[in-house]
Structures are given as C-alpha cells and as structure tokens.
Design an enzyme around this catalytic site. Structure first.
Site, PDB file in Angstrom:
ATOM      1  N   ASN A   8       0.865  -1.181   0.000  1.00  0.00           N
ATOM      2  CA  ASN A   8       0.000   0.000   0.000  1.00  0.00           C
ATOM      3  C   ASN A   8       0.903   1.232   0.000  1.00  0.00           C
ATOM      4  OD1 ASN A   8      -1.847   2.009   0.457  1.00  0.00           O
ATOM      5  ND2 ASN A   8      -2.347   1.391   2.560  1.00  0.00           N
ATOM      6  N   TRP A   9       1.035   1.842  -1.181  1.00  0.00           N
ATOM      7  CA  TRP A   9       1.936   2.999  -1.299  1.00  0.00           C
ATOM      8  C   TRP A   9       1.350   4.262  -0.662  1.00  0.00           C
ATOM      9  CZ3 TRP A   9       4.124   2.974  -7.036  1.00  0.00           C
ATOM     10  CH2 TRP A   9       4.971   1.867  -7.188  1.00  0.00           C
ATOM     11  N   LYS A  10       0.067   4.225  -0.334  1.00  0.00           N
ATOM     12  CA  LYS A  10      -0.629   5.419   0.212  1.00  0.00           C
ATOM     13  C   LYS A  10      -0.428   6.594  -0.739  1.00  0.00           C
ATOM     14  CE  LYS A  10      -0.107   3.395   4.735  1.00  0.00           C
ATOM     15  NZ  LYS A  10      -0.171   3.560   6.170  1.00  0.00           N
ATOM     16  N   HIS A  82      -9.663   1.298   4.802  1.00  0.00           N
ATOM     17  CA  HIS A  82      -8.395   1.498   5.517  1.00  0.00           C
ATOM     18  C   HIS A  82      -8.616   2.500   6.650  1.00  0.00           C
ATOM     19  CE1 HIS A  82      -4.300   2.736   6.394  1.00  0.00           C
ATOM     20  NE2 HIS A  82      -3.912   1.613   5.829  1.00  0.00           N
ATOM     21  N   GLU A  84      -6.968   4.918   7.676  1.00  0.00           N
ATOM     22  CA  GLU A  84      -6.726   6.328   7.324  1.00  0.00           C
ATOM     23  C   GLU A  84      -7.941   6.915   6.616  1.00  0.00           C
ATOM     24  OE1 GLU A  84      -3.011   5.644   5.359  1.00  0.00           O
ATOM     25  OE2 GLU A  84      -2.033   5.306   7.287  1.00  0.00           O
ATOM     26  N   GLU A 150      -5.543  -4.862  10.855  1.00  0.00           N
ATOM     27  CA  GLU A 150      -4.537  -3.816  11.040  1.00  0.00           C
ATOM     28  C   GLU A 150      -4.881  -3.010  12.290  1.00  0.00           C
ATOM     29  OE1 GLU A 150      -2.478  -2.635   7.133  1.00  0.00           O
ATOM     30  OE2 GLU A 150      -4.307  -1.480   7.259  1.00  0.00           O
ATOM     31  N   GLY A 156       1.973   2.639  10.804  1.00  0.00           N
ATOM     32  CA  GLY A 156       2.915   3.738  10.600  1.00  0.00           C
ATOM     33  C   GLY A 156       3.614   4.222  11.859  1.00  0.00           C
ATOM     34  N   SER A 186       3.051  -1.610  10.621  1.00  0.00           N
ATOM     35  CA  SER A 186       4.491  -1.512  10.903  1.00  0.00           C
ATOM     36  C   SER A 186       5.267  -2.786  10.577  1.00  0.00           C
ATOM     37  CB  SER A 186       4.723  -1.095  12.362  1.00  0.00           C
ATOM     38  OG  SER A 186       4.283   0.236  12.556  1.00  0.00           O
ATOM     39  N   GLY A 206       2.698  -1.038   4.409  1.00  0.00           N
ATOM     40  CA  GLY A 206       2.643   0.387   4.063  1.00  0.00           C
ATOM     41  C   GLY A 206       4.033   0.951   3.862  1.00  0.00           C
ATOM     42  N   GLY A 207       4.528   1.641   4.876  1.00  0.00           N
ATOM     43  CA  GLY A 207       5.814   2.339   4.806  1.00  0.00           C
ATOM     44  C   GLY A 207       6.947   1.526   4.186  1.00  0.00           C
TER      45      GLY A 207
HETATM   46  P1  PGA Z   1       2.475   0.606   7.771  1.00  0.00           P
HETATM   47  O1  PGA Z   1       1.045   0.734   7.073  1.00  0.00           O
HETATM   48  O2  PGA Z   1       3.092  -0.675   7.259  1.00  0.00           O
HETATM   49  O3  PGA Z   1       3.227   1.828   7.321  1.00  0.00           O
HETATM   50  O4  PGA Z   1       2.239   0.570   9.226  1.00  0.00           O
HETATM   51  C1  PGA Z   1       0.234  -0.375   6.892  1.00  0.00           C
HETATM   52  C2  PGA Z   1      -1.050   0.060   6.251  1.00  0.00           C
HETATM   53  O5  PGA Z   1      -1.454   1.194   6.461  1.00  0.00           O
HETATM   54  O6  PGA Z   1      -1.677  -0.710   5.510  1.00  0.00           O
END
Ligand code: PGA
Length: 222
Positions: A8-10, A82, A84, A150, A156, A186, A206-207
């Site tokens: 997930n590049w966001k 998600h 976010e 999650e 994050g 994470s 994500g990150g």
């Molecule tokens: P993260 O994000 O790996 O940066 O914690 C995961 C996600 O939001 O799917």
C-alpha cells in the site's frame, strides 16, 4: 499455501518518475501493488490494486473513481475501509459496506481493513466492524473478500502488534470466517515471519513497501 503480500503505497511517491522507478524495482516480487489512482495506468502489471473506490458506477460524484473504472483499467484488487480513510475521510461502516458490494459487483477483489484503536478491545471492534461491513453480502461473495487485520495503533508507528496478540485476533476472526486474512501495521523484514507463522495468509505493507530493499526482503522472508 502461497502467502499474499500487498504493498500500500498510500499517497506516495511524490512524482511519476519516482513511482516508475519504485515499480520497476519491485515488480519482480509479483506482490500486489496499490499505487495512487493517478499512477495506475502507467503500470502494465497483473497484480495491481487501488487504495479506495466509490460505491456508484458513474455520475455526479466529483473526485470519485468507480470500481467499474478500475476494473476497466485492469486493476484486480481494491483496499476498502483502511483506517486512514475511516479517520481522515470520515468513512463509516455503512459506506464501507456499499463500497464492498460495488467492488464485488464490478469483479474486483476487495481487501477490507479492520482493527482497533489504542485501548480498545480488539475482538469487540473487529467483530462489530465485520458484522456491519459485511452486512447483506451473500456468503459466496463474502468469501471472495480478503480481510486485513490492522490494529490502528500499529499503523505507521513502528509499534507492531506482537505475534501472540495478532494470533489471538486471527483465531477469533477465523472462528466465524473462512476468508484469507492478512496482518498489517508496521511490518518490516525482521518480523515478517512472525505473522505467517501465526497463521496469517499474508501481509499488507505500508511504509516498508516504499523501500525497495526492505520490501524485497519482506517478500523473501514470508
Ligand atoms: P504501515 O502501514 O506498514 O506503514 O504501518 C500499513 C497500512 O497502512 O496498511
């Protein structure tokens, strides 16, 4: 069973040139890659995902992108709900439910994100989210949905969920659902195997998916 890794590049990277560079470096992993909408047409790739979609096919919905449009581009997966999106864009279980139905109707594979905030009871929250988000979806369709557990406090933050705690929630979900279940929050290459050993079917990253070396190691380590 082969594990599923989803990147997930966001809202990253900032330029198309950087996005192309990142994609070219990670495409050999065959992981699902979910870039921002605007980069989707740049990548001719079998395992493309979007990060969101609207619940309508088309119409007067400024700024929205429909599941049909994504399907037409060759997109296969779509992340829905998600945390976010729930937090910053006020998505509710009701709209997430509509999005899931629309995505399934368009032939996309939804990746439904669920998880508790800090201090909340994980089992209670995921049970509540699943019952609302999946409401009215037939069992046959429901089984096509990938669930990503999650914990919001782990996203994050570097504060990942311990193997045992994650396993507890996984087993709680598995009591009721046969779906593929991923862990996200994470994830890095050092802890990757904890979650697959705990029984998760893969990871939502994500990150760390923006770091070529780290991401390739995650895929290698599962
Ligand atoms: P993260 O994000 O790996 O940066 O914690 C995961 C996600 O939001 O799917």
């Amino acid at each position: 069973m082969k594990k599923l890794i989803i990147a997930n590049w966001k809202c990253n990277p900032k330029t198309l040139a950087e996005a192309k560079r990142l994609f070219n470096n990670v495409k050999k992993t065959k992981a699902v890659i979910c870039p921002p909408f605007v980069y989707l047409t740049e990548f001719n790739y079998k395992f493309l995902g979007a990060q969101n979609c609207h619940w309508e096919e088309s119409g007067p919905y400024t700024g929205e992108v429909s599941p049909k449009m994504l399907k037409d581009l060759g997109v296969k997966y779509v992340i829905i709900g998600h945390s976010e999106r729930r937090t910053y864009f006020y998505e509710t279980d009701e709209t997430i439910n509509k999005k899931l139905k629309a995505a399934l109707g368009a032939g996309l594979i939804p990746v439904l994100c669920i998880g508790e905030k800090k201090g909340e009871d994980a089992n209670l929250v995921v049970e509540n989210q699943l019952s609302h988000d999946l409401n009215g979806i037939s069992e046959k369709d429901r089984d096509k949905i990938i669930i990503a557990y999650e914990p919001v406090w782990a996203i994050g933050t570097g504060d990942f969920c311990s193997k045992n705690k994650a396993k507890e929630v996984l087993e709680f979900i598995k009591r009721k659902f046969n779906n593929k279940i991923l862990y996200g929050g994470s994830v890095n290459s050092k802890i990757t195997r904890d979650y697959t050993e705990a029984g998760f079917d893969g990871l939502l990253v994500g990150g760390a998916s923006l770091d070529v070396k780290e991401f390739i190691n995650i895929v290698k380590n599962v």
